[in-house]
Design a protein around this motif. Structure first.
Motif, PDB file in Angstrom:
ATOM      1  N   LEU A  57     -10.974 -35.729 -35.937  1.00 51.32           N
ATOM      2  CA  LEU A  57     -10.763 -35.228 -34.581  1.00 51.32           C
ATOM      3  C   LEU A  57     -10.974 -36.344 -33.578  1.00 51.32           C
ATOM      4  O   LEU A  57     -10.618 -36.234 -32.420  1.00 51.32           O
ATOM      5  N   THR A  81      -4.161 -34.186 -39.607  1.00 49.70           N
ATOM      6  CA  THR A  81      -4.077 -32.740 -39.428  1.00 49.70           C
ATOM      7  C   THR A  81      -3.864 -32.026 -40.761  1.00 49.70           C
ATOM      8  O   THR A  81      -4.516 -31.029 -41.055  1.00 49.70           O
ATOM      9  N   ARG A  84      -7.007 -32.020 -42.770  1.00 48.32           N
ATOM     10  CA  ARG A  84      -7.936 -31.005 -42.255  1.00 48.32           C
ATOM     11  C   ARG A  84      -7.545 -29.628 -42.728  1.00 48.32           C
ATOM     12  O   ARG A  84      -8.361 -28.826 -43.151  1.00 48.32           O
ATOM     13  N   ARG A  85      -6.240 -29.388 -42.647  1.00 49.68           N
ATOM     14  CA  ARG A  85      -5.728 -28.064 -42.985  1.00 49.68           C
ATOM     15  C   ARG A  85      -6.015 -27.726 -44.447  1.00 49.68           C
ATOM     16  O   ARG A  85      -6.432 -26.647 -44.785  1.00 49.68           O
ATOM     17  N   PHE A  90     -14.530 -25.590 -41.540  1.00 50.18           N
ATOM     18  CA  PHE A  90     -15.430 -25.850 -40.407  1.00 50.18           C
ATOM     19  C   PHE A  90     -16.253 -24.631 -40.054  1.00 50.18           C
ATOM     20  O   PHE A  90     -15.751 -23.509 -40.058  1.00 50.18           O
ATOM     21  N   PHE A  92     -18.952 -23.726 -36.833  1.00 54.44           N
ATOM     22  CA  PHE A  92     -19.498 -24.271 -35.578  1.00 54.44           C
ATOM     23  C   PHE A  92     -20.689 -23.465 -35.097  1.00 54.44           C
ATOM     24  O   PHE A  92     -20.823 -22.280 -35.396  1.00 54.44           O
ATOM     25  N   HIS A  96     -16.580 -19.942 -32.690  1.00 53.14           N
ATOM     26  CA  HIS A  96     -15.151 -20.217 -32.517  1.00 53.14           C
ATOM     27  C   HIS A  96     -14.253 -19.412 -33.430  1.00 53.14           C
ATOM     28  O   HIS A  96     -13.676 -19.922 -34.376  1.00 53.14           O
ATOM     29  N   LEU A  98     -10.942 -16.605 -33.002  1.00 57.43           N
ATOM     30  CA  LEU A  98      -9.968 -16.243 -31.975  1.00 57.43           C
ATOM     31  C   LEU A  98     -10.186 -14.787 -31.559  1.00 57.43           C
ATOM     32  O   LEU A  98     -10.153 -13.887 -32.397  1.00 57.43           O
ATOM     33  N   LEU A 101      -7.510 -11.840 -32.406  1.00 55.44           N
ATOM     34  CA  LEU A 101      -7.109 -11.538 -33.776  1.00 55.44           C
ATOM     35  C   LEU A 101      -8.202 -10.711 -34.445  1.00 55.44           C
ATOM     36  O   LEU A 101      -9.381 -10.837 -34.122  1.00 55.44           O
ATOM     37  N   LEU A 113      -1.760 -21.093 -42.762  1.00 56.44           N
ATOM     38  CA  LEU A 113      -1.376 -22.474 -42.471  1.00 56.44           C
ATOM     39  C   LEU A 113      -1.049 -23.234 -43.744  1.00 56.44           C
ATOM     40  O   LEU A 113      -0.240 -24.163 -43.728  1.00 56.44           O
TER      41      LEU A 113
ATOM     42  N   LEU B  10      -0.520 -14.556 -32.860  1.00 60.15           N
ATOM     43  CA  LEU B  10      -1.066 -15.169 -31.645  1.00 60.15           C
ATOM     44  C   LEU B  10      -0.430 -14.542 -30.411  1.00 60.15           C
ATOM     45  O   LEU B  10      -1.099 -14.200 -29.444  1.00 60.15           O
ATOM     46  N   ARG B 284      -6.793 -21.183 -20.135  1.00 62.62           N
ATOM     47  CA  ARG B 284      -7.769 -20.227 -20.656  1.00 62.62           C
ATOM     48  C   ARG B 284      -7.818 -20.329 -22.175  1.00 62.62           C
ATOM     49  O   ARG B 284      -8.872 -20.193 -22.792  1.00 62.62           O
ATOM     50  N   HIS B 288      -8.911 -22.144 -27.781  1.00 63.07           N
ATOM     51  CA  HIS B 288      -8.266 -21.524 -28.949  1.00 63.07           C
ATOM     52  C   HIS B 288      -7.297 -22.500 -29.599  1.00 63.07           C
ATOM     53  O   HIS B 288      -7.234 -22.621 -30.817  1.00 63.07           O
ATOM     54  N   LEU B 291      -9.175 -25.018 -31.473  1.00 61.39           N
ATOM     55  CA  LEU B 291      -9.630 -24.513 -32.767  1.00 61.39           C
ATOM     56  C   LEU B 291      -8.492 -24.563 -33.789  1.00 61.39           C
ATOM     57  O   LEU B 291      -8.671 -24.987 -34.932  1.00 61.39           O
ATOM     58  N   LEU B 292      -7.309 -24.150 -33.338  1.00 57.15           N
ATOM     59  CA  LEU B 292      -6.166 -24.169 -34.251  1.00 57.15           C
ATOM     60  C   LEU B 292      -5.841 -25.591 -34.687  1.00 57.15           C
ATOM     61  O   LEU B 292      -5.447 -25.828 -35.830  1.00 57.15           O
ATOM     62  N   ARG B 293      -6.022 -26.516 -33.767  1.00 59.68           N
ATOM     63  CA  ARG B 293      -5.822 -27.931 -34.123  1.00 59.68           C
ATOM     64  C   ARG B 293      -6.829 -28.335 -35.198  1.00 59.68           C
ATOM     65  O   ARG B 293      -6.487 -29.015 -36.165  1.00 59.68           O
ATOM     66  N   VAL B 294      -8.103 -27.902 -35.027  1.00 57.23           N
ATOM     67  CA  VAL B 294      -9.130 -28.239 -36.011  1.00 57.23           C
ATOM     68  C   VAL B 294      -8.775 -27.634 -37.364  1.00 57.23           C
ATOM     69  O   VAL B 294      -8.915 -28.270 -38.400  1.00 57.23           O
ATOM     70  N   LEU B 295      -8.268 -26.411 -37.309  1.00 57.49           N
ATOM     71  CA  LEU B 295      -7.938 -25.731 -38.566  1.00 57.49           C
ATOM     72  C   LEU B 295      -6.677 -26.283 -39.204  1.00 57.49           C
ATOM     73  O   LEU B 295      -6.326 -25.893 -40.308  1.00 57.49           O
ATOM     74  N   PRO B 386      -9.150 -32.182 -29.648  1.00 57.81           N
ATOM     75  CA  PRO B 386      -9.705 -30.882 -30.047  1.00 57.81           C
ATOM     76  C   PRO B 386     -11.230 -30.843 -29.930  1.00 57.81           C
ATOM     77  O   PRO B 386     -11.783 -29.832 -29.522  1.00 57.81           O
ATOM     78  N   LEU B 390     -12.877 -28.026 -27.456  1.00 56.12           N
ATOM     79  CA  LEU B 390     -13.611 -26.895 -28.005  1.00 56.12           C
ATOM     80  C   LEU B 390     -14.803 -26.528 -27.140  1.00 56.12           C
ATOM     81  O   LEU B 390     -15.234 -25.384 -27.112  1.00 56.12           O
ATOM     82  N   TRP B 849     -17.879 -15.613 -26.098  1.00 57.72           N
ATOM     83  CA  TRP B 849     -16.508 -15.335 -25.652  1.00 57.72           C
ATOM     84  C   TRP B 849     -16.507 -14.502 -24.418  1.00 57.72           C
ATOM     85  O   TRP B 849     -16.842 -13.396 -24.428  1.00 57.72           O
TER      86      TRP B 849
END
Ligand SMILES: Nc1ncnc2c1ncn2[C@@H]1O[C@H](COP(=O)(O)OP(=O)(O)OP(=O)(O)O)[C@@H](O)[C@H]1O
Ligand SMILES: [Mg+2]
Lengths: 227, 849
Positions: A57, A81, A84-85, A90, A92, A96, A98, A101, A113, B10, B284, B288, B291-295, B386, B390, B849
């Motif tokens: 990152l 990326t 990581r995927r 991870f 935290f 974190h 969403l 969802l 993914l 999403l 906003r 999120h 986070l998706l970038r991290v994942l 990211p 975060l 959140w």
């Protein structure tokens, strides 16, 4: 099993932030596959920075990071990326997840993914003790329950390395202990390696080994030296 | 497949959670597209229909020969008919006859009658031939027979065999409806009769309006035209059908373009709202996306996801807008007619045709604007680190780039430069660009300006008092101004446009009112029922009017239409007594007139309207030629006056000069000043008693003024409608962004409640914040709107309509509007906050959140 192949190898890592603050200098370390270590150290010493570097990152100024025999390249964001995927999980301090969802959808994200079948999301939710709450939304959960979701998500796609930055910082000691045990057992059950950053002795004690990050580098802590 | 599933998750999650914002964005796009599309539909419907109607009048002729004056001597006819290159020459006399009983306030109270030679017309304009009743073929030549188009029959409520009275000048003509036409354009009111009969019955013996020519095969058209122009005396014009179309286009072009620009403004407002909604929602969701970038989502995938959401929103909004636009257009055409009350397309009733190409264009426009609004925040979100994104509170960091004021200042500077550029192709293009740049610059400047203003206010305030809530409100505004500024953008745009339009319309209206008072100084105006092109009052009749008792002063006025350029609408020539020593007595002059001493003896002075200067370059002091006489005569432009009545140009001259040059004795208007104590009604009664009294119409200046202002208000009605919509959408945008922000601050409120702040205090804090913010936005909106109104008044209007006006801001109304907007914003902020604080706020502190 090639036990001596390192899951992660750091070679001479240095990091200085744009404001001129040198955080890490010439840090080297190798983490064996399946090994689970805790990193401790005073606040501001660079633990989170180190995790970010490992996760790709952020980019080190000098040195190389090898994951699974591949060097994390500074330029290639795509490669970092996809690494990581596929290979990282991870957890935290701030959970974190969403908010819009469901729990099941949150846990299934890494599967989606990686184009993997969904059934494991359900299994992982059961494994972290959240059966029957698949369709709930994050706002309906307590902090401890949210962290369980995060752990399920971190392991659902069978990563090789789980990175956790103060995963229990927001939880009370009892819940924290429960979560840490869960994390350890899940990491071990999935054959992953793990790095947990924490301030808590009790938390660190759940790992195979404790490392202390200081200005001089990353040193193993012997049990009698524990603060 | 799984990617698209993720994308759907999403999207649905986001839209379900923020329904209000999505609805606002949809409405904004839909309204923008609807306004643009409907105005486009109306314009094309009107112009196409009018062109088609005009084309059916000129039929299959290759050329038309006309004179600079409405009629000319028929002696020209044999000359053309025997021309070696001409196959057919069809003579036509065009008469605008009044219809007794139809009020003159009806804008088209006249019937257009074409006198034709049926044998020749059948070859050139076959549609325009009458269809007589069975066995009465000779009606075609009969001197009392008139043939009407279906629309004309319907309008006059007559059928075949009925009697019909028409009036021209002081004469009444009784005719018999002999039948219909071979084919008339739908909705077109028109009549046809034998040319000899028309000349005789309407007192136009020996006169023609035009001669339609069809050339022999193989004749080269351009060289024929050039040769004919060479051959004919100067007062004759050889025109083609394309000239006619160009003329129609020129006539309504400025008006149409202004409407289109208005529609674009609506589209711009919509686009901006979509833009700000997208920016705020992406901000906003920054954590999120991090986070998706991290994942493991790549930059491009994030970018695509945001664009996909924006694109879908744009498509839905645009589709909705196309439907709405069609309904708007149909309704507006039904209520106002094809020119939306502007008076440019009389005689036709257009119907809307759905054009798939235009619809597609507007659809693409709507979608691209929305995509553009998403692109910038999407780009920012994808590029963000990211790790830092975060962390909470990172949004302000993303916005920090907006703090630099330079791009905004460059826009404003460029706008100022553009205001000094001349029009392009008679259109104020640079003026419009300047307006767009002002708006963009104003919006872009808001973040840094807000920061500057509120941190200054915060510092001053801190020194003065220790009021905790006011301090909190100010601290927030001072420290997190970027999001506030974006939320404010919607109000800023709609409010400044409203201010600009209000100032422009009021200035225009007051200028028109002043002008009407100055242009109509007499107590009573008398006309024969038809004003244009009629022969009017004979010398005998003039004397009889002048001999009527109780008249203090009497002015005779002769007006007629001149064609100076076949591609432009006609220019009005008005001959009347003018106070040569001080023309300002008679005309609403705008400075720099020539001194009487500066007018040379051999040149005849004329006073021209502003449009003449713009369109024909009639500068003060310039010597010009007018097609009034065969003999060579010099005219000199002695001054310029303001004319809101005839945007295609008007010329005034002394009646004595006019009579001397043309030898004409007729006038068609009389201005009367009455002796003290005489009521206009008494005068009307005694004039009606004259032998030709029946054919007179009377106008009192106050009635003309009232009618003119009514027409004025009607033609601006659509503007008010657009404005109201823009403001409504703007406020909706504020509501959406305030409530979104309040929701995001739930934790902050929870913390405040924890430390003992009451709910009421939080409400007051929110109202204060909303009010302060809106107050600031409105002040800036005022300045911005004021600048835009200056551009509208001093650049756009003179360039499009060729008239100037004075600045008259409607202070009172502006103040009321400003207060109303401020209250609305405060209430909106309060309501939004109430919604956020209503839940179990204290609990929320624990959660992230
Ligand atoms: N984006 C940044 N820019 C500049 N300095 C930073 C940035 N992020 C972290 N730092 C600085 O780098 C140092 C290390 O930060 P880091 O977050 O890695 O510490 P940490 O060991 O995780 O501390 P803690 O235990 O408190 O979480 C800190 O002194 C911090 O101020
Ligand atoms: Mg840390």
């Amino acid at each position: 099993m090639m036990k001596n192949t390192a899951a992660l190898e750091l070679r001479g890592i240095s990091k200085t932030y744009a404001n001129g603050r040198q955080v890490l200098s010439d840090l080297s370390y190798a983490l064996a596959a399946g090994e689970y270590v805790a990193i401790m150290g005073e606040s501001g010493v660079g633990k989170s920075t180190l995790l970010n570097l490992i996760a790709g990152l952020d980019i080190p100024d000098t040195g190389e990071i090898w994951v699974d025999g591949v060097v994390l390249s500074a330029e290639d964001d795509e490669a970092a990326t996809s690494l990581r995927r596929r290979d990282f999980g991870f957890v935290f301090q701030a959970f974190h997840v969403l908010p819009h969802l469901t729990l099941l959808q949150n846990v299934a994200l890494p599967l989606l993914l990686n184009h993997l079948p969904f059934d494991r999301a359900q299994q992982m939710l059961v494994a972290v003790g959240l059966q029957g709450r698949e369709q709930d939304f994050p706002r309906q959960l307590s902090g401890g329950e949210l962290q369980r979701v995060a752990i399920a998500r971190a392991l659902v796609h069978r990563p090789r390395l789980v990175l956790a930055d103060e995963p229990t910082g927001n939880l009370d000691p009892d819940t924290a202990q429960e979560i840490l045990q869960l994390m350890r057992s899940e990491i071990k059950a999935n054959g992953a390696a793990g790095i947990i950053v924490t301030h808590s002795q009790a938390a660190a004690a759940t790992a195979d080994q404790i490392l202390l990050l200081s200005k001089t580098g990353l040193q193993p802590v012997l049990s009698h030296q524990r603060v | 497949m799984s990617r698209s599933l993720l994308s759907r998750w999403l999207l649905l999650g986001e839209w379900q959670a923020h329904r209000l914002q999505i609805v606002v964005a949809l409405i904004a796009i839909a309204l923008g597209i609807a306004m643009g599309f409907s105005i486009h539909l109306i314009n094309t419907a009107a112009v196409n229909d009018f062109s088609a109607a005009a084309k059916s009048l000129s039929g299959q002729s290759d050329f038309q020969v006309r004179a600079t004056q409405p009629t000319f001597d028929e002696m020209l006819y044999p000359l053309l008919a025997q021309h070696e290159s001409v196959a057919v020459a069809s003579p036509i006399l065009e008469i605008q006859a009044a219809v007794p009983g139809v009020p003159e306030t009806d804008k088209n109270n006249t019937l257009k009658i074409l006198g034709i030679d049926v044998y020749h017309a059948a070859a050139v304009t076959p549609d325009l031939v009458g269809v007589p009743a069975e066995g009465r073929a000779f009606d075609m030549l009969s001197d009392d027979a008139i043939f009407l188009s279906p629309a004309a029959m319907e309008w006059l409520a007559v059928k075949q065999g009925d009697q019909l009275s028409l009036r021209l000048g002081t004469q009444t003509v009784a005719l018999r409806v002999a039948g219909g036409l071979v084919r008339a354009h739908a909705g077109q009111r028109i009549a046809v009769m034998d040319i000899g009969a028309a000349q005789w019955r309407f007192n136009h013996v020996g006169l023609l309006s035009r001669i339609d020519l069809k050339l022999k095969q193989g004749v080269n058209h351009p060289s024929f035209k050039a040769a004919l122009e060479e051959e004919l005396p100067v007062q004759y014009l050889v025109t083609e059908t394309v000239d006619q179309e160009r003329r129609i286009h020129n006539m309504s072009r400025a008006y149409r373009i202004n409407l289109n620009v208005l529609a674009l403004v609506a589209l711009f407002t919509g686009a901006f709202l979509v833009f700000s909604t997208q920016v705020l929602s992406t901000l906003r969701r920054r954590p999120h996306f991090a986070l998706l970038r991290v994942l493991g989502l790549t930059r491009n995938q994030i970018l695509l996801q945001i664009l996909r959401e924006g694109g879908l929103l744009g498509m839905m909004g645009s589709l909705l807008g196309l439907g709405l636009g069609y309904v708007f257009a149909a309704t507006a055409l039904h209520v106002y007619g094809g020119d939306l009350g502007g008076g440019f397309f009389p005689e036709i009733k257009p119907t809307i045709q759905m054009s798939p190409l235009a619809a597609l264009l507007f659809f693409i426009l709507g979608v691209s604007v929305t995509l553009l609004g998403s692109l910038l925040p999407a780009w920012e979100a994808a590029q963000a680190h990211p790790a830092s994104a975060l962390k909470s509170g990172s949004e302000e960091m993303a916005l920090a780039k907006l703090r630099t004021p330079w791009p905004a200042l460059i826009c404003l500077l460029l706008a100022a430069v553009l205001t000094h550029l001349p029009p392009v192709a008679e259109l104020p293009l640079f003026g419009y660009f300047a307006i767009a740049l002002l708006l963009i610059g104003g919006i872009a400047w808001m973040p840094s300006l807000t920061a500057l203003f509120f941190s200054g206010l915060f510092r001053v305030f801190n020194r003065l008092t220790t009021g905790a809530l006011a301090t909190l409100a100010l601290a927030r505004l001072a420290n997190a101004p970027q999001q506030a500024a974006i939320a404010l953008g919607g109000v800023l745009v709609s409010f400044s446009l409203m201010v600009a339009m209000a100032i422009m319309v009021t200035s225009f209206r007051i200028s028109v009112e002043d002008w009407l008072t100055r242009i109509l100084p007499a107590d009573l105006y008398v006309r024969t029922e038809v004003r244009q092109d009629a022969l009017g009052f004979t010398l005998q009749e003039q004397q009889e009017i002048a001999a009527t008792a109780s008249i203090e002063r009497i002015d005779f006025i002769r007006s007629l239409q001149l064609t100076l350029d076949p591609a432009r609408p006609t220019v009005t020539l008005i001959a009347r007594p003018i106070d040569q020593a001080d023309p300002g007595h008679t005309l609403p002059m705008i400075d720099n007139a020539l001194n009487p001493a500066e007018i040379p003896l051999e040149a005849i002075p004329i006073w021209v309207s502003e449009a003449m200067v713009d369109l024909y370059d009639y500068q003060v002091g310039k010597r010009v030629a007018l097609p009034l006489s065969e003999a060579q005569q010099d005219y000199i432009v002695a001054g310029v006056w303001r004319d809101y009545g005839r945007q295609y140009g008007a010329i005034q001259m002394q009646l004595t000069d006019y009579k001397k040059i043309t030898g004409e004795r007729h006038v068609n208007e009389v201005a009367l000043w009455l002796q003290a104590g005489v009521a206009p009604e008494e005068m009307i009664a005694s004039l009606k008693a004259l032998p030709f009294g029946e054919s007179l119409t009377f106008w009192q200046p106050n009635v003309i003024r009232a009618i003119s202002l009514k027409i004025f208000d009607r033609s601006f009605a659509i503007t008010y409608l657009l404005e109201l919509m823009a403001v409504g959408v703007g406020l909706l945008g504020v509501a959406a962004s305030f409530s979104a922000q309040a929701l995001r601050r739930v934790k902050e409120f929870g913390m405040l409640r924890h430390i003992g702040v009451t709910r009421g205090q939080i409400y007051r804090m929110l109202a204060l914040e909303g009010g302060l913010l809106a107050g600031f936005g409105i002040t800036i909106g005022f300045l911005l709107g004021g600048s835009i109104s200056l551009i509208l008044i001093f650049i756009v209007n003179p360039h499009s309509f060729h008239w100037t006006m004075e600045l008259h801001p409607p202070w009172q109304w502006l103040l009321i509007m400003a207060l109303a907007m401020m209250m609305a914003a405060a209430v909106t902020a309060l309501l939004a906050g109430r919604h956020a604080v209503a839940g179990n706020v204290i609990r929320t502190v624990k959660e992230d959140w």
